[in-house]
Design an enzyme around this catalytic site. Structure first.
Site, PDB file in Angstrom:
ATOM      1  N   ARG A  25       0.865  -1.189   0.000  1.00 23.38           N
ATOM      2  CA  ARG A  25       0.000   0.000   0.000  1.00 23.38           C
ATOM      3  C   ARG A  25       0.898   1.235   0.000  1.00 23.38           C
ATOM      4  O   ARG A  25       1.277   1.747   1.039  1.00 23.38           O
ATOM      5  CB  ARG A  25      -0.901  -0.020   1.241  1.00 23.38           C
ATOM      6  CG  ARG A  25      -1.865   1.151   1.359  1.00 23.38           C
ATOM      7  CD  ARG A  25      -2.727   0.980   2.605  1.00 23.38           C
ATOM      8  NE  ARG A  25      -3.705   2.045   2.755  1.00 23.38           N
ATOM      9  CZ  ARG A  25      -3.442   3.192   3.368  1.00 23.38           C
ATOM     10  NH1 ARG A  25      -2.253   3.437   3.875  1.00 23.38           N
ATOM     11  NH2 ARG A  25      -4.381   4.130   3.475  1.00 23.38           N
ATOM     12  N   SER A  72     -12.907  -3.062   1.492  1.00 23.90           N
ATOM     13  CA  SER A  72     -13.170  -2.417   2.782  1.00 23.90           C
ATOM     14  C   SER A  72     -14.666  -2.161   2.883  1.00 23.90           C
ATOM     15  O   SER A  72     -15.278  -1.669   1.937  1.00 23.90           O
ATOM     16  CB  SER A  72     -12.440  -1.075   2.873  1.00 23.90           C
ATOM     17  OG  SER A  72     -11.057  -1.273   2.788  1.00 23.90           O
ATOM     18  N   LYS A  91      -4.477   6.534   8.585  1.00 20.36           N
ATOM     19  CA  LYS A  91      -5.388   6.945   7.515  1.00 20.36           C
ATOM     20  C   LYS A  91      -6.251   8.062   8.085  1.00 20.36           C
ATOM     21  O   LYS A  91      -6.913   7.867   9.106  1.00 20.36           O
ATOM     22  CB  LYS A  91      -6.246   5.735   7.092  1.00 20.36           C
ATOM     23  CG  LYS A  91      -7.017   5.900   5.802  1.00 20.36           C
ATOM     24  CD  LYS A  91      -7.696   4.571   5.451  1.00 20.36           C
ATOM     25  CE  LYS A  91      -8.260   4.501   4.064  1.00 20.36           C
ATOM     26  NZ  LYS A  91      -9.411   5.278   3.774  1.00 20.36           N
TER      27      LYS A  91
END
Ligand code: 3NM
Length: 220
Positions: free
Chosen positions: A46, A117, A146
């Site tokens: 990521r 998600s 995040k």
């Protein structure tokens, strides 16, 4: 495809390490090698946030990390970047609600692992209908990684899903570390997804091993 079996996938998802170069305290290659030595079972590349690599540099790092995963039979999943996942023949992708529609991704990546998600029961049901292999539920605990997450939801949705007959593999995400991972598994998740607790650890190996121990104990 060895990973599409639901039972096997649940096992593979137990200690799910996610990272890109901006997350790591040490060199990403070393971080991944140590995390694997500690016992992680799944890896997601990521590459996001300040200083994230782009273009060829991103592809190069991804491919180096993929090779390490391959050497240890750890599935290598790419976050969001479907083109990169296809180019590298990754084991799968993880997408969010705002990314390309799951059924389109499925057409582009037949036979691969697709994780989504999800933040509500409706999103989970839609994910199942459209063929997601697993769902990531979060943020379970507060996270600094995040900034645009949904509100912290604890383990409520995981418990809710497990109170139905839905058997889709579930991983919890957000603020998880060795000290609170037990709660996530006890609530019914099959695994824990972790960025900071491993990528910022002085010893990613030790932390990964602690997480593995907790998850294995609670999964019995
Ligand atoms: N997704 P850490 S929380 C990437 O809630 C991500 O969907 C989330 O990082 C969600 O382990 C999150 O450092 C960050 O808290 C997880």
């Amino acid at each position: 495809m060895p990973y599409t079996n639901e039972k096997k996938l649940k096992e593979l998802l137990q200690v799910y390490f996610i990272m890109g170069s901006p997350n790591c305290l040490k060199d990403p290659i070393l971080t991944l090698e140590e995390a694997i030595a500690g016992g992680i079972t799944f890896f997601q590349f990521r590459e996001k946030g300040t200083g994230a690599l782009k273009g060829e540099e991103k592809t190069k790092l991804a491919s180096e990390l993929q090779e390490i995963c391959r050497d240890h039979s750890i599935p290598f999943i790419v976050n969001d970047d479907i083109e990169l996942a296809i180019k590298l023949e990754a084991d799968g992708v993880h997408i969010g609600q705002d990314d390309e529609a799951l059924r389109v991704v499925r057409e582009k990546m037949p036979g691969k692992i697709i994780g989504l998600s999800a933040h509500t029961m409706e999103e989970v049901k839609t994910a199942i209908r459209e063929g997601a292999d697993y769902v990531g539920i979060g943020p379970i605990f507060p996270t600094l990684t995040k900034t645009d997450t949904k509100p912290v939801q604890g383990t409520k949705l995981v418990e809710e899903i497990r109170s139905t007959s839905l058997s889709i593999p579930i991983v919890g995400i957000g603020g998880i570390h060795a000290g609170n991972a037990a709660k996530v598994i006890e609530s019914g998740a099959d695994g824990v997804s972790i960025i900071t607790a491993i990528s910022q650890a002085v010893s990613p190996k030790e932390v990964a091993a602690q997480l593995k121990k907790v998850v294995l104990e609670k999964s019995k």
